[in-house]
Design an enzyme around this catalytic site. Structure first.
Site, mmCIF file in Angstrom:
data_model
loop_
_atom_site.group_PDB
_atom_site.id
_atom_site.type_symbol
_atom_site.label_atom_id
_atom_site.label_comp_id
_atom_site.label_asym_id
_atom_site.label_seq_id
_atom_site.Cartn_x
_atom_site.Cartn_y
_atom_site.Cartn_z
ATOM 1 N N ILE A 1 0.873 -1.173 0.000
ATOM 2 C CA ILE A 1 0.000 0.000 0.000
ATOM 3 C C ILE A 1 0.913 1.228 0.000
ATOM 4 O O ILE A 1 2.067 1.158 0.409
ATOM 5 C CB ILE A 1 -0.979 0.032 1.195
ATOM 6 C CG1 ILE A 1 -0.239 -0.091 2.535
ATOM 7 C CG2 ILE A 1 -2.020 -1.061 1.059
ATOM 8 C CD1 ILE A 1 -1.169 -0.032 3.737
ATOM 9 N N ASP A 2 0.385 2.331 -0.482
ATOM 10 C CA ASP A 2 1.195 3.535 -0.639
ATOM 11 C C ASP A 2 1.706 4.062 0.702
ATOM 12 O O ASP A 2 1.128 3.786 1.761
ATOM 13 C CB ASP A 2 0.380 4.627 -1.332
ATOM 14 C CG ASP A 2 -0.049 4.247 -2.735
ATOM 15 O OD1 ASP A 2 0.641 3.422 -3.348
ATOM 16 O OD2 ASP A 2 -1.077 4.778 -3.196
ATOM 17 N N LYS A 3 2.761 4.840 0.633
ATOM 18 C CA LYS A 3 3.377 5.421 1.825
ATOM 19 C C LYS A 3 2.348 6.120 2.710
ATOM 20 O O LYS A 3 2.306 5.906 3.928
ATOM 21 C CB LYS A 3 4.466 6.419 1.416
ATOM 22 C CG LYS A 3 5.050 7.219 2.571
ATOM 23 C CD LYS A 3 6.005 8.290 2.077
ATOM 24 C CE LYS A 3 6.490 9.164 3.226
ATOM 25 N NZ LYS A 3 7.367 10.264 2.760
#
Length: 310
Positions: A137-139
């Site tokens: 998942i994105d930062k």
């Protein structure tokens, strides 16, 4: 060294070779592809060529991907929010602001650094930079991730992702008031030709399907639950922008005027899969972080007070 073959299709005829390869599902950058071609790691019908070679239908492309240079990834003691762990799999709630795995120039402070200190037995399928990582998942997206502790578990979990049988539900706040209660976005996603660091809906992209339902409507925003059927890079962020309701706080895909939330209002709250050893379905739920709940509560207050929210 990994070898990947590709047969040029009719819709790729006449396109530059580097553009064709950069558009494949592997998400290689065009610069990376050009470097491989120049170094002789890419052949067309058995011969080396140049990045601007115009593809011909039926061309047999062989890409020899060099082994990554070893990087010294160190373990770091972290207070990980582990939801479940056994000999095969670990489920962790990643905080907003944390990168999942190291990359050149960014080798510390990632989830992988913390996992390496937490447990020594992580699968090695994804190599030294991404041990145990099955999906990402994105930062600036918080939420649940499954981590494989051995190669057998890794392969079985990845197969479930391929089969679209993993449950992945996200809470998101989007700009605008969605009038319908639910919907499905079925639109292919690929790299944006104008910005290689961004994704977009594009003809010829990889299939991407997002289901959503409205949870609550506010004055200028909507709280939605999004469920992934596929898992493309930035999928929810790209799809919600595509239908006219970009995520609040999103610095890449949101509007110029969006709440300052230090990243998009997106939380991976539900994760379910068949356990690789017991073969029983397990599901985990993680509440949204306080910052997310605080933003939603402010939107409710604004509705009650009939005030604008910035």
């Amino acid at each position: 060294m990994e070898n990947i073959q590709h047969l040029i299709q009719e819709n790729e005829k006449g396109k530059r070779l580097d553009a064709v390869l950069a558009g494949l599902e592997h998400n290689w950058s065009r610069n990376q592809v050009q470097q491989w071609i120049k170094e002789g790691n890419v052949t067309v019908n058995g011969s080396t060529t140049k990045p601007n070679y115009k593809s011909v239908t039926g061309d047999e492309i062989l890409i020899e991907i060099p082994d990554p240079e070893p990087l010294d990834v160190e373990s770091e003691e972290m207070d990980l929010d582990v939801y479940y762990e056994d000999a095969d799999v670990l489920v962790v709630n990643k905080p907003k602001g944390m990168v999942v795995h190291p990359a050149p120039g960014h080798l510390t402070g990632t989830l992988v650094n913390g996992l390496m200190a937490h447990c020594k037995d992580l699968s090695g399928i994804n190599g030294v930079l991404r041990p145990g990582i099955v999906h990402r998942i994105d930062k600036d997206t918080s939420g649940l991730l499954m981590v494989a502790k051995n190669d057998s578990a890794h392969e079985k979990l990845v197969q479930q992702l391929v089969d679209k049988s993993v449950t992945r539900k996200y809470m998101a706040v989007v700009h605008g008031i969605i009038p319908h209660d639910d919907g499905t976005i079925d639109a292919p996603i690929g790299r944006d030709k104008k910005d290689r660091q961004s994704m977009t809906v594009v003809d010829g992209g990889k299939q991407a399907i997002t289901h959503f339902k409205v949870i609550e409507r506010f004055k200028e925003f909507t709280l939605v639950e999004c469920e992934l059927e596929t898992g493309r890079t930035h999928q929810i962020r790209v799809h919600m922008k595509y239908i006219g309701y970009p995520l609040a706080g999103d610095p890449k895909y949101g509007p110029r005027k969006t709440p300052n939330l230090n990243g998009q209002a997106l939380h991976a709250g539900v994760l379910g899969f068949v356990h690789p050893s017991t073969e029983k379905y397990v599901e985990f739920t993680a509440p949204a972080p306080e910052s997310f709940d605080h933003f939603v509560e402010n939107l409710r207050v604004a509705v009650d007070n009939n005030q604008d929210t910035d």
